[in-house]
Enzyme design. Structure first.
Site, PDB file in Angstrom:
ATOM      1  N   GLU B  52       0.811  -1.225   0.000  1.00  0.00           N
ATOM      2  CA  GLU B  52       0.000   0.000   0.000  1.00  0.00           C
ATOM      3  C   GLU B  52       0.842   1.273   0.000  1.00  0.00           C
ATOM      4  OE1 GLU B  52      -0.536  -2.643   1.869  1.00  0.00           O
ATOM      5  OE2 GLU B  52      -2.632  -3.259   1.692  1.00  0.00           O
ATOM      6  N   PHE B 114     -11.319  -7.451  14.044  1.00  0.00           N
ATOM      7  CA  PHE B 114     -10.257  -7.899  13.152  1.00  0.00           C
ATOM      8  C   PHE B 114      -9.958  -6.824  12.102  1.00  0.00           C
ATOM      9  CE2 PHE B 114      -8.941 -10.233   9.231  1.00  0.00           C
ATOM     10  CZ  PHE B 114      -7.674 -10.563   9.686  1.00  0.00           C
ATOM     11  N   GLN B 115      -8.699  -6.491  11.969  1.00  0.00           N
ATOM     12  CA  GLN B 115      -8.226  -5.475  11.027  1.00  0.00           C
ATOM     13  C   GLN B 115      -8.879  -4.112  11.245  1.00  0.00           C
ATOM     14  OE1 GLN B 115      -8.209  -7.211   7.039  1.00  0.00           O
ATOM     15  NE2 GLN B 115      -6.131  -7.925   7.464  1.00  0.00           N
ATOM     16  N   LYS B 164     -17.647  -0.911   6.238  1.00  0.00           N
ATOM     17  CA  LYS B 164     -18.150  -1.860   5.256  1.00  0.00           C
ATOM     18  C   LYS B 164     -19.674  -1.799   5.127  1.00  0.00           C
ATOM     19  CE  LYS B 164     -17.259  -6.499   3.583  1.00  0.00           C
ATOM     20  NZ  LYS B 164     -16.537  -7.764   3.801  1.00  0.00           N
TER      21      LYS B 164
END
Ligand code: TPP
Ligand code: MG
Lengths: 185, 586
Positions: B52, B114-115, B164
């Site tokens: 990235e 998570f993440q 999301k």
């Protein structure tokens, strides 16, 4: 928060060799009341090593979701000018006004002061409280809580008087400030 | 036309509406809906990087070489943190970039999911502005605002963090109208009275100098044209920062070369002795000013900049003009003519003869060799052999970067891409890929160091995949040369960890990535080898074995003034030049 780093001695530092006066200024900052805006302001001060003596914030226009932040800061005049310009770069900031550069402004702070004592000390505390126009907002047989509004200096003075009498603790709001006269910021 | 669509579709639609042609990115769980929306369209080419950080630098290279906003898309958590170096780089060098990051769904934010990471918290200090999109209704406005903020005023990176669930939600898309931003309205036009005052100062000046910076490049090609006109009208000398190279042509009559720590003797001495400095889109960085209390001590200073906070930040100036360089220069050119102003020709002639005496010191000179390739010679030959074509140069960070700035000469803006403010090793290769994708017709060369190139070497895969024939021209001195030089200067030649040990075989490495690998160590073979590299239709890694001990000179040692440069012929006692105070500086 302290920014008087030894970097002031560095040959790269603009203040090298110059003894700049330290001044105290009060800045009024009008911001969009959105998440994170306070973190942006505080982060700017810590990231660039500026001082914050006092910082207060509250929404002042609900319909437009505007908040007003009042910051008391100290530094050389050119540093304070930098602070204003750096604040203006923060996108959700509408306006920055250095009140200390204007004709006149008022600043007020509210404090709650808890004092403990019996007998003579108790009457002395009450007497001084009256002289300062502090209100008693809580009392027990061995304590008082005073509410006091005024310029920061007045509160400092009152707190110092209470110390030998039996000062327990102090809660202060920090400074709110506004210009005198008919004009807004 | 407003239309109902999902958040992910809005992202893609908004990018299209904003004219994005290439999106540098790397997928992950938190951006899958956006990748799905990309799958169904062909207007935007997604460029899959291999890290990235590479996406961010590629977006920067794309932006700098095209004048457009660069765009990247990364996933939450590690995707976002990997992009941080590139965002900081873009902030320091004022490069317009929009970075879209995925985020865990809103109901999981704050739960150490998570993440998950606090992307807006982490990037607050390394972006011009950032957003966490909490509801679909805000998304279209934020997407368009982000582009507006990235490119307006002093440009910079903007992050949009999209959970999301917001990507899956549906809402009504709004196309970019003429956005009237609530608070952000940078001043574009300069104050005419002040501009006139500046011109009056210029007409009186005896030893004037234009000190130009990256702001001229950022103001678009018109600003460079106007700078050239103003320099021609006034006859004043022009120097530039590292970031501003190309705004004034290196073959132009008034050009003094770059200034600053590794700038030319004539540029630095002219800065020191000038009586009027006209700073245009430059920010008085410490690499430029040297010792501040000895900076241009006899001068009046005019500062033209779009960012009011740049004015009086490091150096107090006499006249400040806030505005876009192109607009201010346009007014200056017009008024200089219409008010029939003219420079003090007699004094100017004396000034130029003084400058010519400084120039005669030939401060970029170096000892030639027919046994080893001198790094300066390699850059010089690269310049000569690529002259006349559209050549874009990117660099990594170190001595090679400074040699590139000194010995490769730029005629046009947007042809030179280097990490100036942050000094990020690993910038050059991904930036070259971004620049090549924005300029398919150009020859793009990354002038690299053997240490820096390894920091983002994985991007050779990206170059291969997207058929970017970028040329990686490594000045291989087997040292972190700039570190070695400072150790020689400051630490008694104790080369602690600056030797590039266990280097890969760069030729084989190139071949492993499916590119062409070349090596040259003999000065006599160099021209032919460079020509072969240029003529190759493929991406090339060129391992140019150069003198290991060469120092990058001239140099203003840390803590010294512009007129205290170390010149190439003073190479011998380099270890004693910097005093204890100077050693504290970087
Ligand atoms: C990411 C990063 N880490 C460390 C540095 C410090 N640094 C500056 S130049 C340099 C050495 C670069 O070596 P090389 O790429 O071989 O270039 P040379 O100076 O030899 O031309 C280092 C380590 C940096 N600029 N960037
Ligand atoms: Mg090296």
């Amino acid at each position: 928060m302290n920014a008087q780093t030894p970097a002031a001695l560095s040959p790269y530092s603009s203040s090298a060799g110059k003894a700049s006066r330290t001044e105290t200024h009060t800045l009024s900052v009008l911001v969009d009341n959105e998440p994170g805006v306070l973190a942006r302001v505080v982060g700017l001060f810590s990231g660039r090593g500026y001082n914050i003596e006092s910082l207060t914030v509250a929404e002042v226009a609900h319909a437009q979701a505007l908040s007003r932040i009042t910051i008391v800061t100290t530094g050389a005049p050119e540093t304070i000018e930098q602070i204003s310009h750096q604040l203006e770069r923060i996108v959700p900031i509408h306006k920055v006004t250095d009140l200390s550069l204007l004709d006149g402004f008022l600043q007020r702070e509210l404090a709650m002061i808890k004092v403990r004592g019996k007998g003579e000390a108790r009457t002395e505390a009450l007497r001084l409280g009256e002289a300062f126009r502090a209100r008693v907002i809580d009392a027990t047989t061995e304590s008082f809580i005073f509410e006091l509004t005024g310029a920061p200096k007045k509160i400092d003075d009152f707190v110092e008087l209470m110390r030998p009498i039996g000062l327990v603790e102090v809660a202060r709001t920090g400074v709110a400030a506004i210009t005198r006269g008919p004009q807004g910021m | 036309m407003s239309k109902t669509m999902t958040g992910a579709e809005m992202v893609v639609q908004a990018l299209q509406d904003q004219g994005v042609t290439h999106l540098f990115g790397y997928p992950g769980g938190a951006v899958l809906p956006i990748y799905d929306a990309l799958f169904h369209q062909t207007k935007i080419q997604h460029v899959l990087v291999r890290h990235e950080q590479g996406a961010a630098h590629a977006a920067e290279g794309y932006a700098r070489s095209s004048g457009k906003v660069g765009c990247l898309l990364v996933t939450s958590g590690p995707g976002a943190t990997n992009a941080v170096t590139g965002l900081t780089d873009a902030l320091m060098d004022s490069i317009p970039v929009v970075c879209i990051t995925g985020q865990v769904p809103t109901h999981l934010i704050g739960s150490d999911a998570f993440q998950e990471c606090d992307t807006v918290g982490i990037t607050r200090h390394c972006t011009k502005h950032n957003y966490l999109v909490r509801k679909i209704e805000d998304l279209p406005r934020i997407l368009h605002e982000a582009f507006y903020i990235a490119r307006s005023g002093r440009p910079g990176p903007v992050v949009i963090d999209i959970p999301k669930d917001v990507q899956f939600a549906s809402g009504i898309y709004q196309p970019p109208k003429n956005i009237q931003h609530k608070t952000y309205h940078p001043q574009i036009k300069g104050d005419l009275a002040k501009i006139k005052q500046a011109l009056a100062m210029m007409a009186k000046a005896k030893k004037p100098i234009f000190y130009t910076g990256g702001g001229v490049i950022n103001a678009g090609p018109a600003a460079s044209t106007l700078l050239r006109e103003l320099a021609a009208q006034t006859g004043f000398p022009v120097t530039s920062t590292l970031m501003g190279l190309g705004a004034y042509p290196a073959t132009g009559r008034n050009w003094l070369g770059m200034l600053g720590m590794h700038g030319s003797y004539e540029a630095n001495n002219a800065m020191h002795d000038c009586d009027l400095m006209i700073a245009v889109g430059a920010r008085f960085d410490d690499r430029i000013t040297g010792r501040l209390d000895a900076f241009a001590p006899y001068s009046k200073k005019i500062h033209i900049d779009i960012d009011p906070s740049s004015i009086n930040k490091n150096v107090a100036v006499d006249l400040a003009i806030v505005g876009d360089c192109a607009h201010v220069l346009e007014d200056m050119v017009r008024l200089w003519r219409s008010e029939s102003l003219s420079a003090d020709k007699k004094s100017l002639a004396d000034w130029w003869s003084q400058i010519d005496r400084w120039r005669a010191r030939k401060s970029f000179a170096y000892r030639k060799s027919d046994k080893t390739i001198k790094p300066q010679y390699a850059v010089e030959r690269l310049y000569e052999l690529t002259k006349g074509r559209k050549t874009l140069i990117t660099t990594e960070v170190g001595q090679h970067q400074m040699w590139a700035a000194q010995h490769f000469h730029f005629e046009e803006p947007n042809r030179w891409m280097t990490s100036g403010g942050l000094g990020t090793m690993g910038y050059g290769l991904p930036a070259a890929i971004g620049a090549q994708l924005a300029n398919r017709d150009a020859l793009v060369v990354d002038i690299a160091g053997e240490a820096s190139i390894l920091m983002n070497i994985q991007e050779l895969s990206t170059a291969k995949q997207y058929r970017c024939p970028v040329k990686i021209f490594i000045l291989n001195n087997e040292y972190m040369g700039m570190v070695r030089q400072w150790q020689e200067l400051l630490h008694g030649g104790r080369y602690s960890s600056s030797y590039s040990e266990a280097l890969p075989d760069f030729v084989k490495l190139a071949e492993a990535y499916g590119l062409k690998g070349m090596r040259c160590s003999n000065p006599a073979d160099l021209d032919a080898a460079i020509q072969e590299m240029i003529d190759s239709p493929e991406g090339v890694v060129f391992d140019c074995i150069v003198d290991k001990a060469e120092n990058c000179l001239p140099m203003i040692p840390s803590g010294k003034a512009h007129n205290e440069m170390i010149l190439p012929d003073a190479d011998e006692d380099i270890g004693n030049v910097i005093d204890d105070k100077g050693k504290m500086l970087v």
